[in-house]
Structure formats: C-alpha cells, structure tokens
Motif scaffolding. Sequence first.
Motif, PDB file in Angstrom:
ATOM      1  N   THR A 111       8.724  -8.879 -18.043  1.00 51.18           N
ATOM      2  CA  THR A 111       9.685  -8.223 -17.159  1.00 51.18           C
ATOM      3  C   THR A 111       9.089  -6.971 -16.535  1.00 51.18           C
ATOM      4  O   THR A 111       9.242  -6.723 -15.342  1.00 51.18           O
ATOM      5  N   ALA A 112       8.410  -6.172 -17.353  1.00 51.71           N
ATOM      6  CA  ALA A 112       7.801  -4.950 -16.833  1.00 51.71           C
ATOM      7  C   ALA A 112       6.706  -5.271 -15.820  1.00 51.71           C
ATOM      8  O   ALA A 112       6.588  -4.608 -14.772  1.00 51.71           O
ATOM      9  N   ALA A 113       5.896  -6.274 -16.106  1.00 51.43           N
ATOM     10  CA  ALA A 113       4.832  -6.660 -15.175  1.00 51.43           C
ATOM     11  C   ALA A 113       5.407  -7.111 -13.844  1.00 51.43           C
ATOM     12  O   ALA A 113       4.833  -6.843 -12.779  1.00 51.43           O
ATOM     13  N   ALA A 114       6.560  -7.781 -13.895  1.00 51.73           N
ATOM     14  CA  ALA A 114       7.146  -8.331 -12.679  1.00 51.73           C
ATOM     15  C   ALA A 114       7.974  -7.310 -11.899  1.00 51.73           C
ATOM     16  O   ALA A 114       8.037  -7.368 -10.668  1.00 51.73           O
ATOM     17  N   ARG A 115       8.592  -6.364 -12.592  1.00 52.01           N
ATOM     18  CA  ARG A 115       9.604  -5.534 -11.936  1.00 52.01           C
ATOM     19  C   ARG A 115       9.212  -4.077 -11.728  1.00 52.01           C
ATOM     20  O   ARG A 115       9.810  -3.403 -10.886  1.00 52.01           O
ATOM     21  N   LEU A 116       8.244  -3.579 -12.490  1.00 49.87           N
ATOM     22  CA  LEU A 116       7.825  -2.208 -12.252  1.00 49.87           C
ATOM     23  C   LEU A 116       7.053  -2.134 -10.937  1.00 49.87           C
ATOM     24  O   LEU A 116       6.414  -3.105 -10.524  1.00 49.87           O
ATOM     25  N   PRO A 117       7.083  -0.980 -10.277  1.00 54.88           N
ATOM     26  CA  PRO A 117       6.302  -0.845  -9.039  1.00 54.88           C
ATOM     27  C   PRO A 117       4.826  -1.102  -9.303  1.00 54.88           C
ATOM     28  O   PRO A 117       4.314  -0.837 -10.398  1.00 54.88           O
ATOM     29  N   ALA A 118       4.143  -1.638  -8.319  1.00 58.79           N
ATOM     30  CA  ALA A 118       2.709  -1.901  -8.454  1.00 58.79           C
ATOM     31  C   ALA A 118       1.999  -0.618  -8.853  1.00 58.79           C
ATOM     32  O   ALA A 118       2.230   0.441  -8.290  1.00 58.79           O
ATOM     33  N   GLY A 119       1.144  -0.705  -9.850  1.00 60.93           N
ATOM     34  CA  GLY A 119       0.447   0.484 -10.321  1.00 60.93           C
ATOM     35  C   GLY A 119      -0.043   0.269 -11.739  1.00 60.93           C
ATOM     36  O   GLY A 119      -0.049  -0.856 -12.261  1.00 60.93           O
ATOM     37  N   LEU A 120      -0.435   1.351 -12.404  1.00 63.28           N
ATOM     38  CA  LEU A 120      -1.046   1.251 -13.720  1.00 63.28           C
ATOM     39  C   LEU A 120      -0.101   0.694 -14.771  1.00 63.28           C
ATOM     40  O   LEU A 120      -0.512  -0.084 -15.636  1.00 63.28           O
TER      41      LEU A 120
END
Length: 343
Positions: A111-120
Amino acid sequence: MPATVADRTVRLDHLAALSTPTGLFEHALGTAPRVEHGMCVDDVARALVLLARVPSPDARAVTLTRTYLAFVRAAQRPGGRLHNRRSPDGAWLDAPSTDDHWGRAVWALGTAAARLPAGLLALDAHRGATDAMAARSPHPRSTAYAVLGAVELLRVHPHHERATRLLRDARSVLARPRADGRWPWPHARLTYANAVLPEAMLAAGDVLGDEALLADGLLLLGWLVAEQTVDGRLSVVPAGGRGPGDARPGFDQQPIEVAAIAEAAATALRVTRDGAWATVLDRCAAWFEGANDVGVPVRDARTGGGFDGLERTGVNRNQGAESTLAWLACAQLVGTARPRVAW
C-alpha cells in the motif's frame, strides 16, 4: 430541523499519543500507553496502511509514516520472514515467521509503495514489499493480507513478478465456499477479521481476471455481512467466535471485525461499483458511533481513539492501537459515502 451529520473526521491525536520515534505501543490503560507491553508489527503495519492512504498529509502524518515504515522494514529478515514483537528499547523478542503479521506487513508495504508520493519512502516500501513477497505463509489470513498488498502493488506496477506469483499461489490457500446455503463459510466457526478472506478472493480475482474466484469472494462476503446484520445494524462476531446456532448477540465484540468488513466493502465497491457496499461501509462507521447491540459509541470522535471492545454492559474503556486503528480506518474508508440502496 436538519439531521445531525456524524463527525467522521480522521483525527490522529490518540494514535500520535500511542506512538514514539520508534513505533507504536500496542496496548493502553484508558488512554495512557502501556509501555511495558511493547510494540508489534501487527499494529504498526495497520498504521502504515492508514497513513499511506491519507490524501494530503500534514507534517505530523509524514513523521508517523516514516516511523511506521522504518519499524516494518527493521523487522524484515532475508527470505521474506519478519519479526513481530519488539520491546520498548527496540529489541526483537521473537523468531521471524510468516504468521499474520507477515501478511499485514506485505499489505502495508504494498500500500505504501503504491500510494505514497514518488520518492525515497515509496521506493523503500517497494523494496520491502518485494523482499517480503519472497516468503509464503500456510495461514489463510496471513496469505489474505499479503494478497491485498500484492494487489495494491500491481495496480501501479502491473508487471511486478513476485506480486503476480503471490496471487497465483494464494489461490490454493484461500478456501472456497462450502455447498451449504445456510453456512457456506469454509470453516466451522467465524473467528476474527473474517472479511479479509473473501476480500482477498475478490481482489485477486479482479486482478487475475479469475471470474470464479471473484464470484466466490462476493458470495462469501455477502453472506458474512448478512450473517452479522440485525435490524439494519451490525451485530458482529464476539472475541470467542461464532458457529451455527450460537446465541446472539455475542460479546465482547471486537472493532477489528468491523474494520475488516469496512475494508472488504470498500474493495467490493471499487470492483463491482454496486452501491449496496456503500451502505455496508456506512454501517461500519455507524457501529462505532452507537448503532450497535448496546447503543453506545465505541470511539472518541474528539481524539480519534477507539475503545477496546463492545461488552454487554458498555465498552472496554481502554484505547489500544488495534481498536483505534479500526475506527480510523472505518472513518477514512467511508469518506462522504451515504447509503444508496438497502442491504
């Protein structure tokens, strides 16, 4: 006179009070963290799912997201297994495994990989999800949670090989309905977080184009909701479970069961676009607001805290992480949805 609109704001005050720069305390005595009981991936993973879905996070939400992601990543070991329990001083207290916390970690990382803004942060979550998906669990709920993480990842990275393989392998772990119209549930009793099982079926069936798996998930989820609905309100499985013929209502009812229904209803709404699932979502939030078997709120709308169970005479006044996250997830998922058709 206009009807009162329920306050379903996702307030992170109590969640933040249970959190530290290391993680999230599992239990509370009243509202105070029970530091001596430590922390666990089970709860931190749920918290990461919640925070990753916040559409416009403020500075506090970003800090919590970083903390929860770092906690889950620190629990990972080669081969995909994870520790679960952690002491207040940061020491891991158990052997790595693929019990339920592993599945919840895959759900959270995907979920975090898919929904967080692109970045670190998103990149770190992607690496973590990929690493965790090297493992497999023999446990249906753990596998079901992992399926949800793989589906999240595939929605933005449709050619992710490990996520695709995990979904295909999961089909042999997720039990199908029994040929019994009165009790099609594949197990003799309902236990905890039951709705994650059909949710995984319909989510995987949708992504894989497996119409039979999708149909089985919808059948079981529809039956499960009907089984736990009385007079237009939820009356959910108690902590001791429920089998055919058990007396109702049962206590103590756990917020995690309501949150699992809400998560599954949100997935069913996305997959089918059937407005009946918006009704189910609304009833999940309403259970916390007092539309339950006792008629009392199971959340503190002012702080975002969730009470630790619905008992015959009221609520368990403790506000631990699991119950707090259950309320916050329901409030988040229901959004502005309103009942559109009767269930």
